[in-house]
Design an enzyme around this catalytic site. Structure first.
Site, short mmCIF file in Angstrom:
data_model
loop_
_atom_site.label_atom_id
_atom_site.label_comp_id
_atom_site.label_asym_id
_atom_site.label_seq_id
_atom_site.Cartn_x
_atom_site.Cartn_y
_atom_site.Cartn_z
N GLU A 218 47.97 -54.07 2.33
CA GLU A 218 46.55 -53.72 2.21
C GLU A 218 46.25 -53.35 0.76
O GLU A 218 47.18 -53.21 -0.05
CB GLU A 218 46.18 -52.57 3.16
CG GLU A 218 46.18 -53.03 4.62
CD GLU A 218 45.93 -51.90 5.61
OE1 GLU A 218 45.44 -50.85 5.22
OE2 GLU A 218 46.24 -52.11 6.79
N ASP B 289 33.48 -31.33 13.20
CA ASP B 289 33.41 -30.01 13.84
C ASP B 289 34.41 -29.01 13.24
O ASP B 289 34.09 -27.85 13.01
CB ASP B 289 33.70 -30.11 15.35
CG ASP B 289 32.71 -31.00 16.08
OD1 ASP B 289 31.83 -31.59 15.42
OD2 ASP B 289 32.81 -31.11 17.31
N HIS C 290 34.43 -47.94 3.83
CA HIS C 290 35.28 -49.12 4.04
C HIS C 290 34.46 -50.34 3.67
O HIS C 290 33.30 -50.46 4.08
CB HIS C 290 35.73 -49.19 5.50
CG HIS C 290 36.89 -50.11 5.73
ND1 HIS C 290 36.78 -51.47 5.57
CD2 HIS C 290 38.17 -49.86 6.08
CE1 HIS C 290 37.97 -52.02 5.82
NE2 HIS C 290 38.83 -51.07 6.12
P1 FAD Z 1 41.24 -38.09 15.22
O1 FAD Z 1 42.16 -39.16 15.59
O2 FAD Z 1 39.85 -38.46 14.89
O3 FAD Z 1 41.20 -37.03 16.42
C1 FAD Z 1 40.27 -35.98 16.41
C2 FAD Z 1 40.24 -35.36 17.78
O4 FAD Z 1 39.54 -34.13 17.75
C3 FAD Z 1 39.56 -36.20 18.83
O5 FAD Z 1 40.31 -36.13 20.00
C4 FAD Z 1 38.21 -35.50 19.02
O6 FAD Z 1 37.62 -35.71 20.27
C5 FAD Z 1 38.64 -34.08 18.85
N1 FAD Z 1 37.58 -33.13 18.47
C6 FAD Z 1 36.76 -33.18 17.41
N2 FAD Z 1 35.95 -32.10 17.40
C7 FAD Z 1 36.28 -31.35 18.48
C8 FAD Z 1 35.80 -30.13 19.02
N3 FAD Z 1 34.79 -29.45 18.46
N4 FAD Z 1 36.37 -29.65 20.17
C9 FAD Z 1 37.37 -30.34 20.79
N5 FAD Z 1 37.85 -31.51 20.31
C10 FAD Z 1 37.31 -32.00 19.18
N6 FAD Z 1 44.09 -44.86 9.06
C11 FAD Z 1 45.28 -45.42 8.79
O7 FAD Z 1 46.17 -44.77 8.24
N7 FAD Z 1 45.52 -46.72 9.15
C12 FAD Z 1 44.58 -47.49 9.76
O8 FAD Z 1 44.83 -48.64 10.08
C13 FAD Z 1 43.31 -46.93 10.03
N8 FAD Z 1 42.34 -47.65 10.61
C14 FAD Z 1 41.17 -47.05 10.96
C15 FAD Z 1 40.20 -47.77 11.65
C16 FAD Z 1 39.04 -47.15 12.09
C17 FAD Z 1 38.00 -47.94 12.83
C18 FAD Z 1 38.84 -45.78 11.81
C19 FAD Z 1 37.60 -45.09 12.28
C20 FAD Z 1 39.77 -45.06 11.09
C21 FAD Z 1 40.94 -45.68 10.66
N9 FAD Z 1 41.92 -44.97 9.96
C22 FAD Z 1 43.12 -45.57 9.68
C23 FAD Z 1 41.78 -43.56 9.71
C24 FAD Z 1 42.59 -42.81 10.77
O9 FAD Z 1 42.46 -43.48 12.01
C25 FAD Z 1 42.17 -41.38 10.95
O10 FAD Z 1 42.02 -40.75 9.71
C26 FAD Z 1 43.21 -40.62 11.76
O11 FAD Z 1 43.44 -41.29 12.97
C27 FAD Z 1 42.75 -39.21 12.01
O12 FAD Z 1 43.60 -38.63 12.95
P2 FAD Z 1 43.30 -37.13 13.43
O13 FAD Z 1 44.28 -36.83 14.48
O14 FAD Z 1 43.22 -36.26 12.24
O15 FAD Z 1 41.81 -37.21 14.03
C1 SIN Z 2 42.74 -47.54 6.88
O1 SIN Z 2 41.65 -47.00 7.00
O2 SIN Z 2 43.69 -46.95 6.35
C2 SIN Z 2 42.98 -48.94 7.30
C3 SIN Z 2 41.83 -49.46 8.01
C4 SIN Z 2 41.92 -50.95 8.07
O3 SIN Z 2 42.59 -51.46 8.96
O4 SIN Z 2 41.32 -51.58 7.21
#
Ligand code: FAD
Ligand code: SIN
Length: 527
Positions: free
Chosen positions: A113, A218, A239
């Site tokens: 990437e 949040d 993105h």
């Molecule tokens: P999240 O996975 O967002 O989890 C947050 C959790 O908190 C959820 O369960 C939500 O419901 C809960 N929550 C939030 N607020 C509250 C509240 N007030 N009370 C209770 N629960 C709450 N990153 C990469 O490294 N590689 C990739 O290929 C990639 N692709 C992506 C593609 C997309 C479409 C998106 C949107 C993001 C992508 N990212 C990627 C970024 C990455 O997915 C996220 O940064 C990462 O998954 C965040 O993980 P997390 O556990 O911190 O949060």
């Molecule tokens: C990322 O956000 O790190 C990757 C997302 C993608 O698949 O382009």
């Protein structure tokens, strides 16, 4: 009246929360709350994969260098060193928990990437996040001392302001959270020795976003209200290639398509990226997103095209089955025969709750990991696929650091939620309009290209919305949507305040009136 007492309260069930819970369940009891169904998270939609050094032609020093380069001078070197050196071990954890990454002839298939000097992205086809969520949730369900509560939304952190205790030693300490059960409408406290914020991102503060609806900042907003330090909120990653589908929900077209040979073109067929950067389509995201933005403005068009039609059709279908099916079923576009309409959209927040290298926030017993945290890894621009890795690396570190907190706080008394005097008003239509206004203001004035004048305009409008929403919140029974709107408004304020402090352009923060990098600002923006 409900009161849950637990060793660990984990807020969020994405990769950060679930991996932390799996580790800490080895020695404590864990309550995970999540505001929708268990898998609904940014993690679940991750496509490209997770970056880590596993190939023989790769080395942590190269991953370090690529990450620092993308971060434009603001990455914390020690944090990045931990990320790249501990990353491979955390990949083994994921595999041991049951995650199945795609293989080619027995070896892991490694994608490329933007900004990476080697192929180092482990992936599960183009649905990496869904595979990670699946495996982690299966592992979680096997643990007797983990309880997972769906449809439970955290409202605010419980601090000494709430606790009925006069012990001065407990100043600046978190004791859990007030939580709304969205099904029963009951609000109750969960008392915890350690609280983890794993609440993910905030990109839904913008009109166009790649994120699901849960991404409302949040955790960062709650931490800010509890007076935790928050850092680098101006660095919002757009993105370059969200699917252009004005009627549909957000859908990402992974950067891995460009890593596979996809080419960006204007609608008139002109390939423009080589004019902006020698790495062309594989330049870091900030450069590609700004180039697309400039081309769309120049041509007066709403989107550009990502062309995959010159690549072997069966390979494209096999490597990107999720994207292939989605485009075919929803837009009737066969991506092996037609270019994909794409547009930049808000994707990731590099800033968040400031933590040390063990995930500790500036409030005692409150940890933060994953997208809601600012660990120092991403600097002014996150390198693609470093986010999932950051979450597992720092969850592990936070889990072990949190052990020392388990002996504390048995005698705290937390009062029940006081909602006397509030009304059950149904003004949701007005609130929906407030939300739309907020998202539009952020998109128009605090987007890919900013200026001081635009930021001040946004500040004035968001201040008004903030007052209106806060007033409504104070006199109305809490609901999920009002909590999220309140948090998004707080997030918008933090982004604008941070952006106004940085009179330069660096990484993701581009100011048309300060187009150069200025090393007087070579530091984090801490609120
Ligand atoms: P999240 O996975 O967002 O989890 C947050 C959790 O908190 C959820 O369960 C939500 O419901 C809960 N929550 C939030 N607020 C509250 C509240 N007030 N009370 C209770 N629960 C709450 N990153 C990469 O490294 N590689 C990739 O290929 C990639 N692709 C992506 C593609 C997309 C479409 C998106 C949107 C993001 C992508 N990212 C990627 C970024 C990455 O997915 C996220 O940064 C990462 O998954 C965040 O993980 P997390 O556990 O911190 O949060
Ligand atoms: C990322 O956000 O790190 C990757 C997302 C993608 O698949 O382009």
């Amino acid at each position: 009246m409900t009161l849950i007492k637990t060793d660990y309260l984990v807020i969020g069930s994405g990769i950060a929360g679930l991996s932390f819970a799996l580790k800490t369940a080895e020695w404590g009891n864990v309550t995970i709350i999540t505001k929708k169904r268990d898998s609904e998270s940014n993690t679940n939609y991750a496509q490209g994969g997770i970056a880590a050094v596993t190939a023989t032609d790769d080395h942590p020093a190269l991953h370090l260098e690529d990450t620092l380069k993308a971060g434009a001078g603001l990455c914390h070197r020690r944090a990045v060193k931990l990320l790249v050196s501990e990353g491979p071990q955390r990949i083994i954890d994921l595999i041991n928990w049951g995650v199945e990454f795609t293989r080619q002839q027995g070896a892991y298939d490694l994608g490329r990437e933007g900004g990476h000097s080697r192929n180092r992205i482990l992936h599960a086809a183009d649905m990496t996040g869904a595979e990670i969520e699946r495996a982690l949730l299966v592992a979680i369900r096997k643990k007797k001392n983990i309880r997972l509560l769906e449809d439970h939304i955290a409202i605010d952190l419980v601090t000494e302001k709430h606790a009925l205790n006069n012990d001065k030693r407990l100043f600046n300490t978190c004791f859990g959270a007030y939580v709304l059960n969205e099904k029963s409408r009951e609000v109750f406290p969960i008392q915890a020795k350690v609280t983890l914020l794993a609440t993910g991102g905030a990109a839904r503060v913008y009109k166009h976003s790649t994120n699901p609806a849960i991404s409302t900042g949040d955790g960062i907003a709650m931490a800010h209200r509890a007076k935790a330090k928050i850092a680098n909120m101006e660095f919002i990653q757009f993105h370059p290639t969200a699917l252009f589908d004005p009627e549909g929900p957000p859908f990402l077209i992974s950067e891995a398509l460009r890593g596979f040979g996809g080419i960006l073109k204007r609608r008139d067929g002109h390939r423009f990226m080589p004019e902006y950067d020698e790495r062309a389509e594989l330049a870091p995201r900030d450069i590609v997103a700004r180039a697309i933005d400039a081309e769309m403005k120049k041509m007066g068009e709403n989107n550009v095209l990502l062309d995959m039609t010159h690549l072997p059709k069966d390979l494209v279908r096999r490597r990107f089955p999720g994207i292939y099916d989605y485009c075919l079923n929803n837009l009737r576009i066969d991506i092996t025969n037609e270019p994909i309409p794409v547009v930049p959209a808000a994707h990731y927040i590099c800033g968040g709750v400031m933590t040390d290298l063990e995930g500790r926030s500036s409030i005692n017993n409150l940890f933060a990991v994953g997208e809601c945290a600012h660990s120092g890894v991403h600097g002014a621009n996150r390198l693609a696929s470093n986010s999932l890795l950051e979450a597992v690396v720092f969850s592990h570190r936070a889990a072990f650091a949190s052990k020392e907190k388990l002996s504390e706080m048995d005698k705290i008394k937390i009062p029940q939620w006081d909602d006397s005097g509030v009304l059950n008003e149904a003004e949701w239509l007005l609130l929906k309009h407030n939300l739309e206004e907020l998202q539009m203001v952020m998109w128009d004035y605090v987007g890919i290209v900013r200026s001081k004048q635009h930021l001040f305009r946004a500040k004035r409008r968001v201040e008004l919305l903030f007052q209106e929403i806060e007033d409504y919140y104070q006199r109305t029974a809490v609901t999920g949507p009002i909590l999220e709107l309140r948090n998004l408004t707080e997030i918008a304020t933090l982004i604008i305040r941070s952006a106004l402090k940085r009179h330069e352009s660096r990484g993701l923060h581009f100011m048309s009136d300060f187009p150069q990098t200025d090393d007087r600002f070579l530091k984090d923006t801490v609120l």
